[in-house]
Enzyme design. Structure first.
Site, short mmCIF file in Angstrom:
data_model
loop_
_atom_site.label_atom_id
_atom_site.label_comp_id
_atom_site.label_asym_id
_atom_site.label_seq_id
_atom_site.Cartn_x
_atom_site.Cartn_y
_atom_site.Cartn_z
CG ASN A 33 -6.51 -7.74 -1.56
OD1 ASN A 33 -6.12 -8.16 -2.56
ND2 ASN A 33 -6.62 -6.47 -1.77
CB THR A 37 -7.52 -7.51 8.96
OG1 THR A 37 -7.79 -6.42 8.35
CG2 THR A 37 -7.53 -7.47 10.44
CG ASP A 69 -10.13 2.06 -4.55
OD1 ASP A 69 -11.12 2.52 -5.12
OD2 ASP A 69 -9.92 1.85 -3.21
CG ASP A 100 -4.29 -3.06 -1.38
OD1 ASP A 100 -5.13 -3.38 -2.34
OD2 ASP A 100 -4.30 -3.31 -0.29
CG HIS A 101 -7.48 -0.24 -1.67
ND1 HIS A 101 -8.58 0.01 -2.17
CD2 HIS A 101 -7.29 -1.44 -0.99
CE1 HIS A 101 -9.40 -1.35 -1.97
NE2 HIS A 101 -8.42 -2.07 -1.26
CG HIS A 105 -10.45 -2.92 3.66
ND1 HIS A 105 -10.76 -1.87 2.85
CD2 HIS A 105 -10.26 -3.89 2.88
CE1 HIS A 105 -10.25 -1.97 1.57
NE2 HIS A 105 -9.94 -3.45 1.66
N GLY A 106 -10.95 -5.42 7.33
CA GLY A 106 -10.91 -5.76 8.83
C GLY A 106 -11.53 -7.01 9.27
CB SER A 140 -8.93 -10.52 7.13
OG SER A 140 -7.59 -10.36 6.39
CD GLU A 187 -6.32 -2.74 3.55
OE1 GLU A 187 -6.13 -3.76 3.91
OE2 GLU A 187 -6.76 -2.62 2.60
CD GLU A 246 -12.52 -0.96 -4.24
OE1 GLU A 246 -13.15 -1.13 -3.41
OE2 GLU A 246 -11.30 -1.04 -4.06
CB SER A 287 -0.77 0.11 1.36
OG SER A 287 -0.08 0.26 2.52
#
Length: 455
Positions: free
Chosen positions: A362, A365, A216, A181-182, A298-299, A343, A254, A246, A134
């Site tokens: 992906n 987390t 993204d 990533d993003h 996310h998370g 995750s 995140e 995306e 990231s």
């Protein structure tokens, strides 16, 4: 057509292939179908010219033997080799995943230690891996004391991490997709800097530094999202790089991006929107994936707080296949999807999504927690040896150096992460993919008097 012919001429492609392309052009009544077909020819030709098996090891003058020196794997397409992939080799790997029904874990890394844990896990599971950075992780890799004006530290950190991945992936003997990533709109200068680095690397080595990047722009209007992605795909595909875009918003938080309060409908993409992306990007290149939203977050959250709807992906595949008619692929899965926020997801949801064309998931987390839990476990086990430099349960004058040596807790974190990734590989049905079998036991590891550690 003249543009494509010129590109082929620059690459010194044989006259017979150029004539074949010309014949297709004359016979084709569907410009879009012809463009897609031509790009599918164009990518493998470039890839065959860009093969660089063991290239990093050779360049650095380090040993490249046994699995490092493999030109291909028993169970994968012949183009797939140890080290970082791009072009047709990368596309072949992702198509193999879609065809055989597995997905590749994509892990966010912030240190060389987390990279090595990923490579170790990949070889242990006889499988490929996607290593990604990231913008915040890249900055951390470069060092938090570096000035990040114009994302200079994030660019330097990602490039540094890329060279580490390229060097060590060959040594572990596994194929790696090297990804970022993003990248929201405000972070595009970061990606621009990395593309500059890839273009310089491409001029020298015939392949890009990175395999792929994610753009993204899901918070922007869909037309703007697509238009910007088209521009980046044009730039990236000339080097054999994949663009991940995306569509719809991944909930949760995140890397400093908080989407915990977005509207529920924004968490679910519509088949018409996914087709719109496919229709716009396909004429440029087949080198793209779509991170469509189907309730991803996310998370890790308590059960019941996240409602995934993988069938959104199935409906999209069917919708696009219907639009393509006779040009639809035989498997009726024209899109390669990406699963964000993996995750904590239920295994049944993960595997259902794989069946609908997910080739990448992906995971961040859970690996953050596994890395920390390894350190926590080490501290709990050796707590009494970690309070002073001298003095422990074995005696007041006994030294504790081999316990507080940072390699100790770091290795414990790596072991814990490898174990968590083994579960991930099983969930993604991505084990024994390469066909190499179990790795051999490492030899010549330093003994107790030369740094051997309890972990």
């Amino acid at each position: 057509f003249q543009k494509f012919t010129a590109d082929f001429t620059k690459m010194k492609v044989c006259a017979s292939l150029t004539m074949a392309v010309a014949t297709i052009a004359i016979a084709s009544k569907n410009v879009r179908a012809f463009s897609v077909a031509l790009n599918k020819v164009f990518v493998p030709v470039k890839s065959s010219l860009n093969s660089n098996v063991g290239g990093m090891s050779e360049e650095l003058g380090i040993p490249c033997e046994e699995e490092c020196a493999l030109e291909a794997y028993p169970n994968l397409p012949a183009s797939v080799h140890p080290g970082v992939l791009s072009g047709q080799a990368m596309l072949d790997l992702l198509e193999d995943a879609k065809t055989k029904g597995y997905a590749i874990p994509a892990v966010n890394c912030v240190t060389s230690s987390s990279i090595n844990a990923c490579l170790e896990a990949a070889r242990k599971n006889d499988a490929p891996i996607i290593i990604q950075f990231s913008s915040g992780g890249s900055q951390f890799y470069g060092g938090k004391s570096l000035d990040n004006t114009n994302y200079a530290a994030a660019i330097a950190g990602a490039v540094s991490g890329a060279f580490h991945v390229r060097t060590m992936a060959e040594q572990y003997g596994v194929p790696v997709i090297l990804h970022t990533d993003h990248c929201a709109k405000k972070l595009l200068p970061w990606i621009d800097g990395l593309l500059d680095a890839s273009e310089r690397y491409f001029k020298k080595h015939g392949e890009p530094l990175f395999s792929s990047h994610m753009i993204d722009l899901s918070e922007e209007p869909i037309e703007e999202n697509i238009d910007i992605c088209k521009d980046y795909l044009k730039r990236m595909s000339t080097m054999g790089m994949i663009l991940e875009m995306e569509l719809g918003i991944t909930g949760g938080e995140e890397d400093g991006v908080n989407n915990e309060d977005v509207d529920i409908e924004d968490l679910y993409s519509k088949p018409e929107e996914i087709y719109q992306v496919y229709e716009e990007l396909s004429p440029i290149s087949p080198l793209f994936t779509i991170a469509a939203a189907f309730g991803n977050v996310h998370g890790v959250y308590s059960p019941g707080n996240v409602r995934l709807e993988p069938k959104i992906l199935s409906r999209a595949q069917a919708y696009i296949s219907d639009k393509l008619g006779n040009n639809a692929p035989a498997d009726k899965k024209p899109v390669m999807f990406v699963f964000h926020g993996g995750s904590g997801s239920d295994v049944s949801d993960i595997q259902e999504a794989i069946g609908y064309g997910v080739v990448k998931m992906n995971i961040d987390t859970d690996t953050q927690w596994s890395y920390w839990s390894g350190i926590k476990k080490f501290e709990a086990e050796y707590h009494d040896y970690l309070q002073t430099q001298i003095g422990n349960p074995e005696g007041p004058e006994k030294p504790n150096k081999k316990h507080y040596d940072p390699r100790e807790c770091i290795r414990s974190a790596e072991v814990s992460t490898v174990e968590r990734l083994e579960q991930c590989y099983a969930d993604l049905k991505c084990q024994n993919v390469l066909g190499l079998g179990a790795p051999s036991i490492a030899e010549n590891i330093l003994g107790p008097r030369r740094g051997g550690l309890p972990v």
